[in-house]
Every structure is written in C-alpha cells, then in structure tokens.
Design an enzyme around this catalytic site. Structure first.
Site, mmCIF file in Angstrom:
data_model
loop_
_atom_site.group_PDB
_atom_site.id
_atom_site.type_symbol
_atom_site.label_atom_id
_atom_site.label_comp_id
_atom_site.label_asym_id
_atom_site.label_seq_id
_atom_site.Cartn_x
_atom_site.Cartn_y
_atom_site.Cartn_z
ATOM 1 N N ALA A 245 0.824 -1.213 0.000
ATOM 2 C CA ALA A 245 0.000 0.000 0.000
ATOM 3 C C ALA A 245 0.855 1.259 0.000
ATOM 4 O O ALA A 245 0.511 2.266 -0.617
ATOM 5 C CB ALA A 245 -0.921 -0.010 1.210
ATOM 6 N N ASP B 136 24.883 27.880 -30.077
ATOM 7 C CA ASP B 136 25.600 28.440 -31.219
ATOM 8 C C ASP B 136 24.784 29.580 -31.802
ATOM 9 O O ASP B 136 23.551 29.625 -31.648
ATOM 10 C CB ASP B 136 25.804 27.372 -32.293
ATOM 11 C CG ASP B 136 26.736 26.270 -31.825
ATOM 12 O OD1 ASP B 136 27.686 26.578 -31.085
ATOM 13 O OD2 ASP B 136 26.505 25.111 -32.190
#
Length: 986
Positions: free
Chosen positions: A268, A314
């Site tokens: 559980a 870039d």
C-alpha cells in the site's frame, strides 16, 4: 528501465507476496513492472529509430577504384589503400592523401568551427604554416602529408595540411582523387571519440539527472517508512493477546495474519503505478517534442530540460537562419539597402532613406538610369569574382512501374560558399549573373581566397561589350575580400558622381566610419575593388594583382535572426534561464547580434558580458587541461592541485557573468560547460560538429543539430531537426510541464496511499480487524490510483510555468506545498475512513470493535464494513483526483471537465469497482457485500469531505502566497551575483 529503487521495491514485494501464497498480488505487480519496462524501452527505441532515419537521409556511398575499375561502395567499407573519387556535395569517408584535384575546396567546419572553404591541392608541402609551433611536430606532419609513415604526434595537430582530407568533412567545389590513409578510430575524427568517451565517463560518475535523483530519494524514504510501519503493526499484533488486528474466526495463525497485513502495508505504501506514470509522462513528452522538431533520445532527458537554467547556444543556424543575405551596400559614399531575405531572388535596391511603403518613390528610384548603372557595376564586379552557382531543380513525382515525372514546382539549389551565395543572389535580384557576363568579361586567372590574405582575385579579359566598366581597359583584376584588408590596398576610390578619385585620409576615414557603422549592426562587411591593365599582365600572382586598387564599394551581409528567437529568449529569461551565445565571430559583431535579440541588455557591464575566448578562456583552459592530464597520470602535486583550483575559480568568475563568448572554437565549449556544472547549474549545450562531441556528451543536455555530424548526434541527448533555438525553449516548457504533472500524480498517489497505511495502522492500534484485505489493497492501488494518475499525466501546463525560476537539484519532489497537502489529506481521509469503518461495524455487529455478535453474522458484519470502506476510499480518491489537477488553483477555475482523460479514468475506475462490488461470484473473490441505502448515503457523503478540505486549503495558499516560487526578474543585473561553487573530482 529496471534500475530504479521503486521498481526494485515492487519486485521484492512481489516475491514476498508469492512466498506467502498471494499469487494474484504477485502476478499483478510483475505485470506492472514489465509494462513499465516495455514502455520505456519502446519509446527510447522509437527515438533511436527516428535518429537512424534522420542519419540515413545523408549519402553513404562513395566512388572508389578497385581492380582498375570504378565502383560505388558503402563508405563504411572503405579501407586504407583505396583510391577514392570525390566531387561536389560528397562527404569525405576517411583521412585521405590527395593525389589529384581540380578547383577542389572542402568545408572543415565540423572539425575547426570555421565556415570558410579550404582550398586543397595535391602538391607536396614544403613547410607547415606558422600556426604549427613545434618543429618536431612540423616534420612529422609534413612527412605524413607527403606519404611517409611516421609516428602520430601526441598532441592534437592543427588542420593546416593543404594536401590532406579529413574524415566527415564536405566537398564544396571541384573534384579530387586521393589515397585512403586512415579509417575509423584511427582517423583525426576517431581521436575525438576518446574525448567523448572520457566526457561520458565523467558525466556518468558525476550527478544523475535531477528527476532520477529525486525519485530515488523519494523511493528510499517510502521504503524505510513502509518497512518501519509494517514492523510496528506486526509487533503490535503478535505481542498482544488477543491479537490486535487479527480475525478471530480465521483458520490462519495470528502471526501469519499479521505478516500478511504487514506485507499489504508495504504494498500500500509503495505506489505501484508511479514508475508507469513517470515513464508514460516522459514518453508523451518525447512525442510532443518530436512534433515540435525536437527528437529526444533518452526518456529522462525530457524532464532534465525542465531543470535547465543555462542554455549555451551556437549563433549560426540556431539563433540565426544560417543563410547569409546581402542587405546593404555603400557605393559612391552613399548607402543603399536590398530587400528580401534568404535564398530568394525577390527583392530590389533603393537608397537607405527610402520609405518602402511609398510606391511612387520606389518607382522613381528604379527609373534613375545613372543610379542603376553605378549599382550594376558594383554587383557585376561581385558576380565576376564569385564561384558560387545556382540552378533550378524540378520536383519529381513517382509513378507506378518505377517511373517518375517532373512536376511544375521545384526549388533553387545553391552550390558554393555561403557568403558568395549571398552575393550572387543579390546580383541576381538586379538580373546580373556571372554566366550572363562571361562573354563580355572572360576569367583567365583566379587567385583563391586564403585566411592570411583574406582576399580573392580574378583576372578578366574584356570582350565585346557596351559596358564602360573598369574604365574600358582590355584587362582588369577584380578583388573581393575583408573590408579592412581590401581598403589598405586601395589608392583610389569611385566617388560620389561615379568618377574615380584619389584616396585621401579624409575619404579613407569616411569609408572606415561606414564600415564600422555596418559592423555595429551585426553586418559582415566585404569590399570589392579593381585594377586595370592595357595589356595582359605577365605576373598574375596575388601580390601583383591585389595592390594599388580602386575601391568600388562594400556590402553588408547578415545571417538574419530566426523568427521567434527574440521572443523565445525573453521567455527563457522570464523563466530564470540564462541564454549564452557561443560564436566564432569577432567581439564587436557578436555583441551587436546579442544586443539585437536581447541576450545583452542595457545596464550590463559589456567587458564582462562579452568574452573573447582566444584571449581570456583559451589560455586558462590549456593550463587546466595540462594539469588535469598530470593528475590523471598520477603526477599531481599539492601545488598543481592548488593552481588548478585557482584557475577553475577564475574561469567560474568569467562564465558566471558572461552572456557571449566570441572567437570561440568547439574545444572551448567543453571548458565552458564544465565551469557551469562546477557552479551547480543544469546546462544545455548545442553543437553540430565533430569537435562539439565531448561538450555535448558532458553537458546535462547535449543538443545536436539535425544537419550536424553523426558524431554530434550520437553524443547528444536531443536532436533539433530544424536547428531552431525556439524549439529548445519549447522543450524546456515541455520538461517543466512534465515535472509539474509528475508532482501532481505523486501528490495524488502519496496522499491516498499514505492514508491507506495510516488507516490500517490506526485500526491495529485500536484493536480492530484490518479494514482492508491484501487483495482489496492491491485493487485500490491498481484501479483507483493508476487510472487517475495516468490522466494527471495528460494535464496541460500551468499558466505561470515559464514565469517561475528553474528547480534546483536540491529541491525535493515533496516540497512544502505538497508536504502540507499530503499531511492534511492523509489526516482527513484516514479519519473519514475510520468513521465509515467503525460506523459500519456498529450498524452490523452492534459494537465499535465488531465483536458484538458471533459466527457468520460477525463475519458478514466485517465484510459489510470493509465494503463500505472500499467504496468510500474509491469515491473519495476519485474526487481527490480532480483536486490534484492543480496544487494551487481551484477546480472551478481550471474547469471540471477540461481534461477529458480524467473523465474516462474516473468513470472507468468507478465502473470497475462497482463491478467487483455488485457482481455475484466476483464479490466473493474480493470479500464484498451488498450495501443498503443508509450505508451508501454515509459512504458518499463523507467522500465529499476530502475534496472540500482540499479547496479550502487552496484558498489559504492563494490568500497567503504560501509556497509560491518567486517570479524571475527578466532584466539581468549589471553585476550578477557570484554563484555558489560545487567542487567536482577531477
């Protein structure tokens, strides 16, 4: 996919359940784990397949001569000794010694970062250019280039051999023939793989992805807590007489009953559906990103992007379109502009001050014949001094039977240097082409561009023409090149009236001011000049042809910023993400571009925001690499370690304040990304070349370009198929949305599962039989937890998700807002469940502990109370699933029915639970009973309480601002604060 603590805990729970004859529970858990692993593997294989398809679009065959015959073979089968034939557009398959060449140039940008074409010649090299320092290394390289077999120098050699071709580079012009010298791992590119391997090892030995790290911590806490609570319940049960929590009518001994309850508690506590939901959420993120042209190769990389606070990108092709365009030029000391961007011939020339919306004024300019003659002369000179070409390529449509037909549509195909392509496109806008001028001005000599002269020149013989260009002399040399270099060689200039005048210091300064004005607007400036002869010159060398020139004018070219980039950078800044531009441009040009897209803003200290790598980064990085090499070789000393720490601290101070790195080379990226990681940043790095591989591998998120090399793609975590920075920011948004959705279903699963644990624990302490049987617990976890959690994974992003700062690595999954919510919901749901269970016992067994009656009546009373508890938990949890769709916003605000998947999951879970609770035969398996109207009323009424309390809690959050992540100021300070520094092992 199985190397996860939660998954391992589930496997252990399945084994224990099987050992205790809980076969159904064991099989169900194994099915869940298997499904999770299958889904994760399938998604990563799908990404790998898409990447292979992307790579397969590139040509892989090459022409070789074997047994005196020309053959086409797969490039991977090339071996040393093969004679390879290369032509325009092909990729060089190996390291090759050139033996024949005709107008042969290659692009070595993948290795050097320089976009300029490199002229190659088969001639034996007599010396190596001045960039090569060590004389011994010079001898070795010359020997290798001339065919000698000499030992490879230890240091990486510069790419300065004009008779040598390097694997993975592209042929730009001409044709060539060469002998294969090295292949595979032995090539220049192959050596870079060693750096990539080292970067990968460093990355794997360093920190894990933020999500994996946080889920592992959560798994450890859940594991320890569940085992501790299970042990407490077991000890309480077996140490009391009668046994607390045991069924007195059961045939099983008390210790076995309590052991089963303890195992049930463990099951559980561990949310079985969490690994599946995480994997599914990441997989959905991969699909969404793929639709936005971002191919993610690894599942966890999806969420890691959401944690990024640095994007190193870039410039060319990522922030910009990657297509050079001539937009301005100066002629006769007057500036003109050219309309139309990119590879299109649509455009025209007007004076700079012209209003493009004024059609009459534009027509007037075009009717000015004198202006047209001067402009045609300038662009005719450019066209005559360019080698770039263009042609129309018709589209073809495949027909049945393997035949194809040309379609009406098609595209223009451009060949040659990008800068020259921009010039010939501008000339074509004026209906001027080199081919059209070839009969009037025939080229008889070319002096190719090289990096030392920074110029190109051609010698022309005048044919039959009415044009008065080049002062009507029979021979002329046309020179094109970098503006400053050409200007130094000019003694005369075309004046304002079109006549040639002597160059004076005042005119020279005016021209330089014009060049500076162009450069300040991010324009690359190229000048064109000429020199005339009344006879065919004997000496046509660059030294003779490129001196005492007459300047015609100069042009300004730009790689235009991509659409949406400026807005994406602002979005990233608003999300607390710093965008760092890395470019090979000079500092002035780089700064202008960065300012135009708001990477650099007013108020910043420019000397710190713009860093020149060749003077600031590279000297330090070389020494850092040298010291790290000594330490790796066990030759380090305390003095070297201290020097290394000092250099790294200096580097960190530089990178922490930098927004632009100019004059950068691929190898600088690795040093930059390491510096950011030392400062505990989550860094994304873009790249496309072979030399970018180590930095892409080392970065938290390596982002390769779709048109990049296979090495870059293989080292990356994500591939941008259209090379667009905007898609990186979109991917960050997707990553944040994924993490947000993961926290939603973690909140939902924990608040429900922990309530189940405390329900059983409370019942055991009170001496009540367990309100839930193991099979019932498993059903609740599979049905009522799993389906709603999957629906939460489908939630749309929160409205302010890109207005908050990025998460840190230290921030846990269960932060204070979630912890508060889990605690409140656990208490409320536990209390309502206990009330339902105890009232059910009182109503059916005449006592709160259920022992008021004996025999079958007592058993039936227990089962009715357990049935009431199960239905109550199901209804309460399904209503709670709606509330978990936002940690802060009201359900009424976000819309009850705005997530259709939630409706499907709730109806499905409710229908399935009603099926097992109302169907004869199935009810017996789950030990359930029919309920009367009074019992149904209590179950449904109390199921509303958790969602009502949740809405009240959210009102408190909104009124007090509890747990709000601060919004980020989009305006960076002039003096950014020094970051905290985290030491990493060398």
């Amino acid at each position: 996919q199985l190397n996860d603590l939660l998954v391992i805990m589930l496997i252990v729970a399945a084994i224990v359940a099987a050992a205790l004859s809980q076969v159904a529970a064991s099989v169900a858990i194994i099915v869940i784990v298997t499904a999770n692993a299958f889904l994760g593997v399938q998604q990563e294989m799908s990404a790998a397949s898409a990447l292979e398809e992307l790579q397969s679009e590139e040509g892989t065959t090459v022409a070789v001569i074997r047994d005196k015959e020309e053959k086409k073979i797969d490039s991977k089968f090339v071996v040393p000794g093969d004679i390879v034939l290369l032509k325009l557009g092909e990729k060089i398959p190996a390291d090759i010694r050139l033996i024949e060449a005709a107008d042969f140039t290659v692009k070595e940008m993948n290795l050097t970062g320089e976009s300029r074409p490199v002229k190659k010649s088969p001639e034996v090299m007599k010396h190596v250019p001045h960039r090569q320092k060590a004389a011994e290394q010079e001898d070795e390289e010359i020997g290798e280039a001339n065919g000698d077999q000499k030992k490879e120098p230890e240091k990486e050699k510069a790419l300065v051999l004009t008779n040598f071709l390097y694997s993975s580079c592209d042929v730009l012009t001409g044709r060539g023939k060469g002998v294969v010298v090295k292949t595979g791992i032995n090539t220049y590119v192959g050596r870079i793989f060693e750096l990539i391997k080292k970067a990968k090892a460093d990355k794997e030995s360093g920190e894990k992805s933020p999500l994996k790290e946080k889920l592992e911590k959560l798994g450890k806490k859940l594991g320890i807590a569940s085992l501790a609570i299970s042990l407490v319940v077991f000890v309480i049960g077996v140490s009391t007489n009668p046994c607390r929590g045991c069924d007195p009518d059961s045939d099983q001994p008390a210790w076995l009953q309590m052991l089963l309850v303890a195992v049930s508690l463990t099951v559980a506590a561990v949310p079985e559906s969490l690994p599946v939901c995480v994997t599914l959420t990441l997989a959905l993120g991969m699909r969404h990103m793929a639709k936005k042209k971002a191919l993610v190769r690894r599942l966890l990389s999806v969420e890691t992007l959401g944690s990024a606070d640095i994007i190193c990108t870039d410039k060319t092709g990522t922030l910009t379109a990657g297509v050079m365009t001539a937009v301005k030029f100066m002629l006769g000391f007057k500036t003109y502009k050219i309309t139309g961007l990119g590879h299109t011939f649509d455009g025209y020339v007007v004076p700079e001050e012209a209003d493009l919306s004024d059609g009459k004024a534009i027509s007037k300019y075009h009717a000015d014949e004198k202006m047209k003659e001067k402009v045609d002369f300038l662009w005719g000179a450019y066209a005559l001094c360019c080698n770039a070409k263009f042609s129309w390529e018709s589209a073809r449509e495949e027909k049945k039977g393997g035949k194809s037909e040309e379609k009406e549509d098609g595209k223009w195909v451009f060949e040659g240097d990008p800068t020259e392509t921009a010039l010939v496109i501008a000339a074509k806008k004026l209906q001027i082409t080199r081919e059209g001028l070839s009969a009037e001005f025939k080229r008889i000599k070319e002096n190719p561009f090289n990096s030392s002269r920074k110029m190109m020149s051609v010698v022309l013989r005048r044919g039959k023409t009415e044009k008065d260009w080049f002062q009507c002399e029979p021979y002329a040399a046309v020179v094109k090149g970098a503006s400053e270099q050409v200007l130094r060689k000019c003694t005369r200039v075309v004046g304002k009236d079109g006549k040639v005048v002597d160059m004076t210091p005042a005119l020279m300064q005016e021209l330089r001011d014009g060049i500076d004005g162009f450069a300040s607007k991010s324009l690359r400036v190229l000048a064109v000049a000429y020199k005339t002869f009344d006879y065919e010159p004997v000496d046509m060398t660059p030294e003779a042809m490129e001196d005492e020139l007459t300047l015609i004018g100069f042009s300004g070219l730009i790689d235009p910023v991509r659409k949406g980039v400026k807005e994406a950078i602002a979005t990233a800044a608003g999300a607390g993400i710093k965008t760092v531009m890395i470019t090979g441009d000079y500092a002035k040009t780089a700064k202008a571009i960065a300012q135009s897209i708001d990477i650099i803003k007013p108020g910043m200290v420019e000397s710190r925001a713009v860093i020149e790598c060749d003077t600031t980064v590279r000297p330090k990085s070389k020494r850092i690499i040298e010291i790290e090499g000594l330490i790796d070789a066990k030759q380090g000393t305390p003095e070297l370690q201290a020097e290394l720490e000092e250099l790294e601290e200096q580097m960190d101070n530089i990178t922490s304040q930098a927004y632009v790195f100019s004059r950068a080379k691929p190898e600088d990226k690795l040093i930059i990304v390491k510096s950011y990681q030392r400062q505990n940043h989550v860094c994304a790095m873009t790249g496309d070349g072979v030399n970018d591989g180590p930095a892409l591998q080392r970065a938290d998120i390596g982002v390769a370009m779709g048109n990049g090399t296979d090495v870059a793609k293989g080292a990356s975590d994500m591939v941008l198929t259209d090379n667009n920075y905007v898609n990186i920011v979109d991917a960050v948004y997707e990553g944040r949305k994924i993490y947000c959705n993961i926290t939603k279903f973690v909140f939902f699963l924990l608040s429900t599962n922990v309530a189940e644990v405390f329900l059983i624990l409370s019942a055991s302490i009170l001496g009540l039989p367990s309100p839930l049987l193991p099979v019932q617990i498993l059903w609740l976890n599979l049905c009522t937890d799993g389906f709603p959690a999957v629906a939460l994974a489908m939630e749309a992003g929160e409205p302010n998700i890109m207005k908050e700062g990025p998460r840190t690595r230290q921030e846990p999954v269960i932060e204070k807002v979630m912890l508060t919510g889990v605690c409140i919901q656990t208490i409320v749901l536990t209390c309502t469940c206990l009330v339902v269970y105890i009232v059910g016992l009182i109503w059916n067994n005449d006592s709160w502990d259920g022992l008021g009656v004996d025999g079958d009546a007592r058993k039936r009373g227990f089962e009715v109370a357990q049935t009431m508890t199960i239905f109550h938990i199901v209804f309460a949890e399904l209503l709670r699933a709606y509330g978990s769709r936002s940690m802060r916003e009201s359900l009424l605000t976000i819309g009850v029915f705005s997530n259709k998947y939630m409706q499907y999951s709730v109806l499905g879970s409710m229908g399935a639970t009603l099926f097992i609770g109302l169907t004869p035969g199935v009810m017996t398996v789950f030990s359930m009973r029919y309920l009367n109207s009074r019992e149904w009323s209590l179950v449904i009424f109390l199921a509303l309480i958790p969602i009502i309390v949740d809405e009240i809690t959210k009102i408190f959050y909104r009124l007090t601002g509890f747990g709000v992540r601060p919004l980020i100021n989009t305006m960076p300070s002039a003096e950014p604060p020094q970051p905290s520094r985290v030491r990493l092992s060398v």
